[in-house]
Design a protein around this motif. Structure first.
Motif, short mmCIF file in Angstrom:
data_model
loop_
_atom_site.label_atom_id
_atom_site.label_comp_id
_atom_site.label_asym_id
_atom_site.label_seq_id
_atom_site.Cartn_x
_atom_site.Cartn_y
_atom_site.Cartn_z
N MET A 136 0.95 -1.25 0.01
CA MET A 136 0.07 0.12 0.00
C MET A 136 0.97 1.32 0.01
N LYS A 137 0.34 2.44 -0.79
CA LYS A 137 1.11 3.53 -0.87
C LYS A 137 -0.09 4.52 -0.81
N ILE A 138 0.13 5.61 0.19
CA ILE A 138 -0.56 6.78 0.32
C ILE A 138 0.40 7.90 -0.10
N LEU A 139 0.06 8.53 -0.95
CA LEU A 139 0.73 9.72 -1.30
C LEU A 139 0.04 10.66 -0.61
N VAL A 140 1.15 11.59 0.03
CA VAL A 140 0.69 12.74 0.76
C VAL A 140 1.26 14.04 -0.10
N ALA A 141 0.33 14.78 -0.93
CA ALA A 141 0.70 15.62 -1.71
C ALA A 141 0.97 17.13 -1.16
N SER A 142 1.95 17.90 -1.51
CA SER A 142 2.33 18.93 -0.90
C SER A 142 3.25 19.86 -1.93
N HIS A 143 3.33 20.84 -1.64
CA HIS A 143 4.15 22.07 -2.92
C HIS A 143 5.28 22.63 -2.14
N LYS A 144 5.47 22.17 -0.87
CA LYS A 144 6.55 22.68 0.16
C LYS A 144 7.00 21.63 1.04
N ASP A 145 8.01 21.83 1.88
CA ASP A 145 8.58 21.14 2.72
C ASP A 145 7.73 21.24 4.01
N THR A 146 7.28 20.14 4.74
CA THR A 146 6.31 20.15 5.77
C THR A 146 6.41 18.88 6.49
N ALA A 147 6.07 18.84 7.78
CA ALA A 147 5.87 17.80 8.55
C ALA A 147 4.90 16.67 7.96
N MET A 148 5.45 15.40 7.80
CA MET A 148 4.66 14.33 7.15
C MET A 148 4.67 13.16 8.08
N PRO A 149 3.58 11.99 7.92
CA PRO A 149 3.40 10.91 8.82
C PRO A 149 4.61 10.32 8.83
N LYS A 150 4.87 9.49 9.96
CA LYS A 150 6.13 8.85 10.29
C LYS A 150 6.43 7.29 9.68
N ASP A 151 5.19 6.85 9.24
CA ASP A 151 5.21 5.70 8.56
C ASP A 151 5.76 5.72 7.16
N LYS A 152 6.96 5.68 7.04
CA LYS A 152 7.43 5.76 5.53
C LYS A 152 7.09 4.62 4.62
N ASP A 153 6.97 3.53 5.18
CA ASP A 153 6.53 2.42 4.50
C ASP A 153 5.08 2.64 3.86
N LEU A 154 4.14 3.46 4.33
CA LEU A 154 2.93 3.49 4.01
C LEU A 154 2.64 4.73 3.30
N TYR A 155 3.25 5.87 4.05
CA TYR A 155 2.76 7.20 3.40
C TYR A 155 4.23 7.59 2.33
N LEU A 156 3.87 8.08 1.49
CA LEU A 156 5.09 8.70 0.37
C LEU A 156 4.86 10.18 0.10
N PRO A 157 5.38 11.03 0.75
CA PRO A 157 5.31 12.32 0.56
C PRO A 157 5.70 12.65 -1.20
N ILE A 158 4.98 13.45 -1.78
CA ILE A 158 5.13 13.50 -3.12
C ILE A 158 5.00 15.19 -3.43
N LEU A 159 6.10 15.86 -3.93
CA LEU A 159 6.20 17.25 -4.20
C LEU A 159 5.52 17.64 -5.51
N VAL A 160 4.44 18.29 -5.50
CA VAL A 160 3.49 18.34 -6.72
C VAL A 160 4.20 19.59 -7.28
N GLY A 161 3.96 19.78 -8.68
CA GLY A 161 4.54 21.10 -9.37
C GLY A 161 6.23 21.20 -9.13
N ALA A 162 6.91 20.01 -9.22
CA ALA A 162 8.27 20.07 -8.83
C ALA A 162 9.19 20.89 -9.60
N ASN A 163 8.51 21.02 -10.96
CA ASN A 163 9.44 21.91 -11.82
C ASN A 163 9.57 23.12 -11.56
N LYS A 164 8.77 23.58 -10.60
CA LYS A 164 8.95 24.95 -10.03
C LYS A 164 9.20 25.08 -8.82
#
Length: 259
Positions: free
Chosen positions: A1-29
């Protein structure tokens, strides 16, 4: 299972890295060296469309690039699924909680948002330009006619599953994405957003929120609803004031046009 956590900036994320995948949206900018994020501009992607598609660039990335998973989900850095009502990152769903819910249905959605005094259609056109939603109906009517009855029904409803939040078994996720992006890519060619404000230019993200229930209704998808929490200030008073202003200004514009 992968739950993407969408964000446009650096911020606190859930600690379970196996389940939650931080993804930087609009990464080109938006990428400026953030650590620990999947970038949405890698592989097959639509990262450049982020100003118009919002978190959908994360969904598209997962659809095209996330392999060897059985379950895919999307939440936001401030809005996450939780069994608890405590607004803390430590209260987000665990793997075992997700598994238990998926035993009941293949799709998990946030509790519906209720408008009570407005339909989904009237609420949308009071907040945004009307043309994109009307063009969406034309596209569905012409190219996805099996979805038209559900579209009409959803537009008349006074509640909907909003926020582009979900957890789905992978085959359902793939089916949803085929419908969603099929409609939205056609819509791009039908409307001119060159003069839209930065806020209104996020139109494809706004439209997508209403397409979730259209897909659910048409395909008779079983789902379970889950509580969600919002981290940080929800600014409820400000949102109420904005809603009233939008409705008032919309009525003025209609009256001026009528006379």
């Amino acid at each position: 299972m992968k739950i993407l956590v969408a964000s446009h900036k650096d911020t606190a994320m859930p600690k379970d890295k196996d389940l939650y995948l931080p993804i930087l949206v609009g990464a080109n900018k938006n990428y400026n060296g953030q650590v620990g994020f999947q970038l949405d501009n890698q592989g097959d992607n639509i990262s450049d469309k982020n100003p118009n598609y919002n978190e959908l660039t994360a969904i598209y990335w997962a659809w095209k690039n996330l392999k060897d998973v059985d379950v895919v989900g999307l939440v936001h850095y401030r809005r996450l699924f939780s069994k608890s009502h405590k607004r803390e990152l430590s209260e987000v769903l665990t793997s075992s909680q997700i598994e238990q819910m998926l035993e009941k249905a293949p799709v998990i959605l946030p509790r519906k948002r209720h408008y009570y005094i407005e339909t989904n259609y009237s609420h949308y056109i009071h907040a945004h330009y009307q043309e994109p939603l009307d063009e969406t109906k034309k596209i569905i009517s012409e190219d996805y006619p099996e979805y038209l009855p559900a579209f009409n029904k959803v537009m008349k409803n006074t509640s909907a599953h909003m926020f582009n939040m979900f957890i789905m078994k992978k085959d359902y996720f793939d089916n949803y994405c085929e419908f969603l992006f099929g409609v939205l890519f056609k819509l791009e060619g039908k409307i001119d957003i060159s003069n839209y404000s930065v806020q209104e230019a996020r139109v494809f993200g706004y439209i997508s929120e209403l397409l979730m229930d259209v897909w659910i209704e048409t395909n008779h998808i079983d789902y379970v609803e889950c509580n969600w929490i919002q981290i940080g200030n929800r600014q409820l008073i400000k949102k109420i004031i904005v809603f009233v202003k939008r409705k008032f200004n919309s009525n003025i514009e209609k009256n001026e046009t009528h006379f």
